[in-house]
Motif scaffolding. Structure first.
Motif, PDB file in Angstrom:
ATOM      1  N   ILE A  23     -36.557  15.409  13.710  1.00 56.19           N
ATOM      2  CA  ILE A  23     -36.626  15.335  12.253  1.00 56.19           C
ATOM      3  C   ILE A  23     -36.266  16.676  11.594  1.00 56.19           C
ATOM      4  O   ILE A  23     -35.823  16.719  10.444  1.00 56.19           O
ATOM      5  N   ASP A  24     -36.439  17.787  12.324  1.00 50.43           N
ATOM      6  CA  ASP A  24     -36.154  19.117  11.789  1.00 50.43           C
ATOM      7  C   ASP A  24     -34.691  19.536  11.949  1.00 50.43           C
ATOM      8  O   ASP A  24     -34.288  20.583  11.427  1.00 50.43           O
ATOM      9  N   ILE A  25     -33.903  18.761  12.669  1.00 47.56           N
ATOM     10  CA  ILE A  25     -32.513  19.137  12.927  1.00 47.56           C
ATOM     11  C   ILE A  25     -31.676  18.949  11.668  1.00 47.56           C
ATOM     12  O   ILE A  25     -31.677  17.887  11.062  1.00 47.56           O
ATOM     13  N   LYS A  26     -30.998  20.009  11.263  1.00 46.04           N
ATOM     14  CA  LYS A  26     -30.132  20.003  10.095  1.00 46.04           C
ATOM     15  C   LYS A  26     -28.772  20.578  10.514  1.00 46.04           C
ATOM     16  O   LYS A  26     -28.517  21.772  10.339  1.00 46.04           O
ATOM     17  N   PRO A  27     -27.885  19.741  11.086  1.00 44.83           N
ATOM     18  CA  PRO A  27     -26.598  20.240  11.561  1.00 44.83           C
ATOM     19  C   PRO A  27     -25.756  20.827  10.428  1.00 44.83           C
ATOM     20  O   PRO A  27     -25.759  20.309   9.319  1.00 44.83           O
ATOM     21  N   ILE A  28     -25.072  21.911  10.727  1.00 44.12           N
ATOM     22  CA  ILE A  28     -24.144  22.508   9.775  1.00 44.12           C
ATOM     23  C   ILE A  28     -22.802  22.719  10.471  1.00 44.12           C
ATOM     24  O   ILE A  28     -22.717  22.737  11.699  1.00 44.12           O
ATOM     25  N   GLU A  29     -21.771  22.856   9.673  1.00 43.27           N
ATOM     26  CA  GLU A  29     -20.445  23.178  10.202  1.00 43.27           C
ATOM     27  C   GLU A  29     -20.244  24.678  10.110  1.00 43.27           C
ATOM     28  O   GLU A  29     -20.685  25.318   9.155  1.00 43.27           O
ATOM     29  N   LEU A  30     -19.582  25.230  11.096  1.00 38.81           N
ATOM     30  CA  LEU A  30     -19.311  26.663  11.124  1.00 38.81           C
ATOM     31  C   LEU A  30     -17.805  26.875  11.007  1.00 38.81           C
ATOM     32  O   LEU A  30     -17.067  26.676  11.966  1.00 38.81           O
ATOM     33  N   MET A  31     -17.349  27.223   9.797  1.00 36.45           N
ATOM     34  CA  MET A  31     -15.933  27.477   9.576  1.00 36.45           C
ATOM     35  C   MET A  31     -15.630  28.924   9.925  1.00 36.45           C
ATOM     36  O   MET A  31     -16.291  29.842   9.428  1.00 36.45           O
ATOM     37  N   CYS A  32     -14.655  29.125  10.796  1.00 37.87           N
ATOM     38  CA  CYS A  32     -14.291  30.461  11.265  1.00 37.87           C
ATOM     39  C   CYS A  32     -12.890  30.816  10.797  1.00 37.87           C
ATOM     40  O   CYS A  32     -12.059  29.938  10.572  1.00 37.87           O
ATOM     41  N   ILE A  33     -12.636  32.108  10.694  1.00 34.08           N
ATOM     42  CA  ILE A  33     -11.302  32.627  10.413  1.00 34.08           C
ATOM     43  C   ILE A  33     -10.988  33.648  11.493  1.00 34.08           C
ATOM     44  O   ILE A  33     -11.754  34.592  11.710  1.00 34.08           O
TER      45      ILE A  33
END
Length: 84
Positions: A23-33
């Protein structure tokens, strides 16, 4: 001289070191350059190196710090310096 490019790409993010409540998992995207010289490219991947030395009479073409990025993760490629 090789082409100098900037790649905007989506990377994997995180690898937790402990158990987590789902329930605590909050996936995010990691945009890299990433910026580097185009060392290798085919239909599935591109390899860039931030450090590059062209061939001379005394040395062969060399590079250091090579990173390979799968093309399925790439959002945008911008050419910064055209290949000679």
């Amino acid at each position: 001289m090789r082409e100098l490019i900037k790649i905007e790409w989506l990377d994997s993010y995180g690898a937790s070191s402990k158990w987590n409540a789902v329930i605590d998992i909050k996936p995010i995207e990691l945009m890299c350059i990433s910026v580097g010289y185009n060392i290798y490219e085919d239909e599935k991947k591109i390899a860039i190196a931030p450090h590059y030395a062209a061939e001379t009479e005394e040395t062969m073409e060399q590079c250091n710090g090579v990173m390979t990025i799968p093309k399925c993760s790439i959002n945008k490629i911008t050419t910064l310096i055209e290949k000679d």
